[in-house]
Design an enzyme around this catalytic site. Structure first.
Site: not given
Ligand code: NAD
Length: 495
Positions: A285, A234, A251, A232, A229
Site C-alpha cells: 500500500c 472499504g 487502511e 472499493e 484492503g
C-alpha cells in the site's frame, strides 16, 4: 499445523473446502476449510460471549501480557515453517518472509505485551474553576468484539499488527484473512491454541469477503471493524457498519510519491527507491509508485535506476536467490498488464519491463517484469493504484513543483524524500499531505510509531500507542470535590 477454522477454542473442519494456490507455479498447495453461515454464526456467538462473560477482558494486565508473550514466542518457535508457508502462499521471496514478515510479527506481539500496562494506565485531571472543583479520571476500556479483516500482501504481519494491539487492549476477536492467503492466519490458530488463551478470545475464519461483510460486519453483536484492503471494499464496509454503528479503522490504498532532490546521495536514493516500489512485487500500500526527480539529477538517476531494475532477479518465492516473486494471482497479473497498456496508449514511455518475463521456468507463475514508465501527471497511471511492480517517473524543477505534484492525489498514505539537507527535507515532509514520510529511507514500520493514511487512504492508525488506543474506548469518571462550596447542581431548584 492444520488448515481448519479456529472457533471457540476448537479446530473446525468444514465440508466446504477451498484450494489454495502457489502463485509461483499455479499449483495447489493446500485445501482449507471455508466458513458457511453456520460457522460465521458460531464465531460471532463465541466472540461475543467471550467478551461479555469470558475471562480475557477480566484478566489482570500481567496475565494478559504473559499470554501475548507466549504467542510471540510461538511465532518465533515456528518461524521457519511460517516463513515457508507464507512464501508458498504469497509468492514473496523467502528472504523477505524469513527476515522481515515473520520476526516482525513476533516482535509486534512482544511490543504490545510489554507496553499494554503503560498504555492503559488511567489519567487523572484536577479541575478547579469558579463554578466547580472536581477530579476527572480517564480510563481506557476494551471496545468489545472486533473483526479484523486482512489483505493478501502481508498476511501474517498485518494480522499481527491488528491482533496484538486488539488483544492487548482486552477485546475478543474474529480474524479474517484474505481467501487468497489464509494459511499463516490459520496456522496462528494453532499457536494461539497452544498458548492457552481462553476459549472464544480469538476466532479465525476463512470466508468469502461478501459472506463476511453481510454476515458479520452488519451484525449488532460486533463493536469494531478494523479493515485493511482496497478502497472499493472499504467503502462497502463503511456502508455495512452504518446499520448498527460500529467503530471503524480503515487502511486503504495509496499512490505515494518519492521526491529525490538534486543533492541526494545518488546510490542510496536509487537503491532505496528500487526497494520502495519493487519489494513484495510492488504489492505494498505504501509503494512509492511515483518518483519525482529534480531536473539536474534526472538523467543520472534514471540511467542507474533502469539499469538496476533490469537486473532484479525474478524467481519462485521459495528460491533463496529470488529477488522478486510473482504477483498474487492471474487476475492481478492481468490488471497490471492492462494498466501498462493504457499508459502506453496515453503516451507514457516504458523504459523497461512492461511485460510477462519470457523465461520458460516462470511461465506457469504470475510474474511481471519490474517496470519503469516515464509519465506525466495527467495520465491515469500517475493517478491510479496499480499494486504491482510498476513505477512512474517524472522530473521537477523546483521544490514547490515537487510538492504540488506529490500532493495532487486522492490518496495520502506515505511519501519519501531523498536529500542530504535534512532540515529542507523535514520542511518538505511537513508540507506533504500523507500520514507517513520517510527521509533517506523507506518502509520502516516501527512498532513504536503509529502508521495510517489521510484522504482516500483511510483513517485511524496501526501500531504505536495511538494505534493501540484505537482498540479502546475512553470513559471519563467525574468526582465532585467541591466540599464546602457545593456544586451549583445541588441548589439548582432551590430545595
Ligand atoms: P480487498 O479489499 O480485495 O480485500 C481485503 C480483505 O477484505 C480480504 O480479506 C477480503 O476477503 C475482504 N473482503 C472482500 N470483500 C469484502 C466484503 N464485502 N466485506 C468484508 N470483507 C471483504 O484488498 P486486497 O486485494 O486483499 O489488498 C489490496 C488492497 O489493500 C490495495 O488496495 C492496497 O493498497 C490495500 N492495502 C492497504 C494497506 C494500508 O495499510 N493502507 C496495507 C495493505 C494493503
Amino acid at each position: 499445523m492444520n488448515n481448519n477454522l479456529f472457533i471457540n477454542g476448537e479446530f473446525i473442519s468444514t465440508k466446504n473446502k477451498q484450494k489454495v494456490i502457489n502463485p509461483s507455479n499455479a499449483e495447489v498447495i493446500a485445501e482449507v476449510s471455508v466458513a458457511s453461515d453456520k460457522e460465521i454464526e458460531l464465531a460471532l456467538a463465541s466472540g461475543r460471549s467471550a467478551f461479555d462473560k469470558g475471562e480475557w477482558p477480566r484478566l489482570s494486565l500481567e496475565e494478559r501480557k504473559e499470554f501475548l508473550l507466549k504467542i510471540s514466542q510461538g511465532i518465533l518457535d515456528n518461524a521457519q515453517e511460517l516463513a515457508r508457508i507464507e512464501t508458498l502462499n504469497t509468492g514473496k521471496p523467502i528472504k523477505e518472509s524469513t527476515f522481515m514478515d515473520i520476526p516482525s510479527a513476533a516482535e509486534t506481539f512482544r511490543y504490545f505485551a510489554q507496553n499494554l500496562e503503560k498504555f492503559l494506565s488511567p489519567e487523572t485531571r484536577e479541575i478547579s474553576s469558579q463554578i466547580t472543583k472536581a477530579q476527572g479520571i480517564l480510563i481506557r476500556e476494551p471496545m468489545g468484539l472486533a473483526v479484523l479483516i486482512v489483505p493478501w500482501n502481508y498476511p501474517l504481519l498485518i494480522a499481527s499488527w491488528k491482533l496484538a494491539s486488539c488483544l492487548a487492549a482486552g477485546n475478543t476477536v474474529i480474524l479474517k484473512p484474505s481467501s487468497l492467503t489464509p494459511l499463516t492466519a490459520l496456522a496462528l490458530g494453532n499457536i494461539i491454541h497452544d498458548a492457552g488463551l481462553p476459549k472464544g478470545t480469538v476466532n479465525i475464519i476463512n470466508a468469502s469477503g461478501e459472506k463476511l461483510g453481510e454476515g458479520i460486519c452488519k451484525d449488532k453483536r460486533l463493536d469494531l471493524i478494523s479493515f485493511t484492503g482496497s478502497n472499493e471494499v472499504g467503502k462497502q464496509i463503511i456502508e455495512y457498519s452504518a446499520q448498527n454503528v460500529k467503530k471503524l479503522l480503515m487502511e486503504l490504498g495509496g499512490k505515494s510519491a518519492s521526491i529525490v532532490l538534486k543533492d541526494a546521495d545518488i546510490e542510496p536514493a536509487v537503491n532505496g527507491s528500487l526497494c520502495s516500489i519493487f519489494l513484495n512485487q510492488g504489492q505494498m500500500c505504501t509503494a512509492m509508485s511515483r518518483i519525482l526527480v529534480e531536473q539536474d539529477l534526472y538523467d543520472t538517476f534514471i540511467a542507474d535506476f533502469v539499469a538496476k531494475a533490469k537486473k532484479i532477479k525474478l524467481g519462485p518465492g521459495i528460491d533463496f536467490q529470488a529477488q522478486m516473486g510473482p504477483l498474487i494471482s492471474k487476475q492481478q497479473q492481468q490488471k497490471v498488464i492492462s494498466f501498462v497498456e493504457k499508459a502506453e496508449k496515453e503516451g507514457a514511455l516504458v523504459l523497461c519491463g512492461g511485460k510477462i518475463p519470457e523465461d520458460n521456468n516462470l511461465k506457469n507463475g504470475f510474474f511481471f517484469e519490474p517496470t519503469v514508465i516515464e509519465a506525466s501527471s495527467e495520465m491515469s497511471i500517475w493517478k491510479e493504484e496499480v499494486f504491482g511492480p510498476v513505477v512512474c517517473i517524472t522530473k521537477f524543477s523546483s521544490t514547490e513543483e515537487a510538492l504540488n505534484l506529490a500532493n495532487a492525489s486522492d490518496f495520502a498514505l506515505a511519501g519519501c524524500i531523498w536529500s542530504k539537507n535534512i532540515s529542507l527535507a523535514q520542511d518538505l515532509a511537513k508540507k506533504i499531505n500523507s500520514g507517513t514520510i520517510w527521509i533517506n529511507t523507506y518502509g520502516m514500520f516501527l512498532n513504536e510509531v503509529p502508521y495510517g493514511g489521510f484522504k482516500q487512504s483511510g483513517f485511524g492508525k496501526e501500531l504505536g500507542r495511538e494505534g493501540f488506543l484505537e482498540y479502546t474506548r475512553l470513559k471519563n469518571i467525574i468526582v465532585d470535590q467541591s466540599k464546602d462550596s457545593k456544586p451549583l447542581v445541588n441548589y439548582w431548584y432551590g430545595f
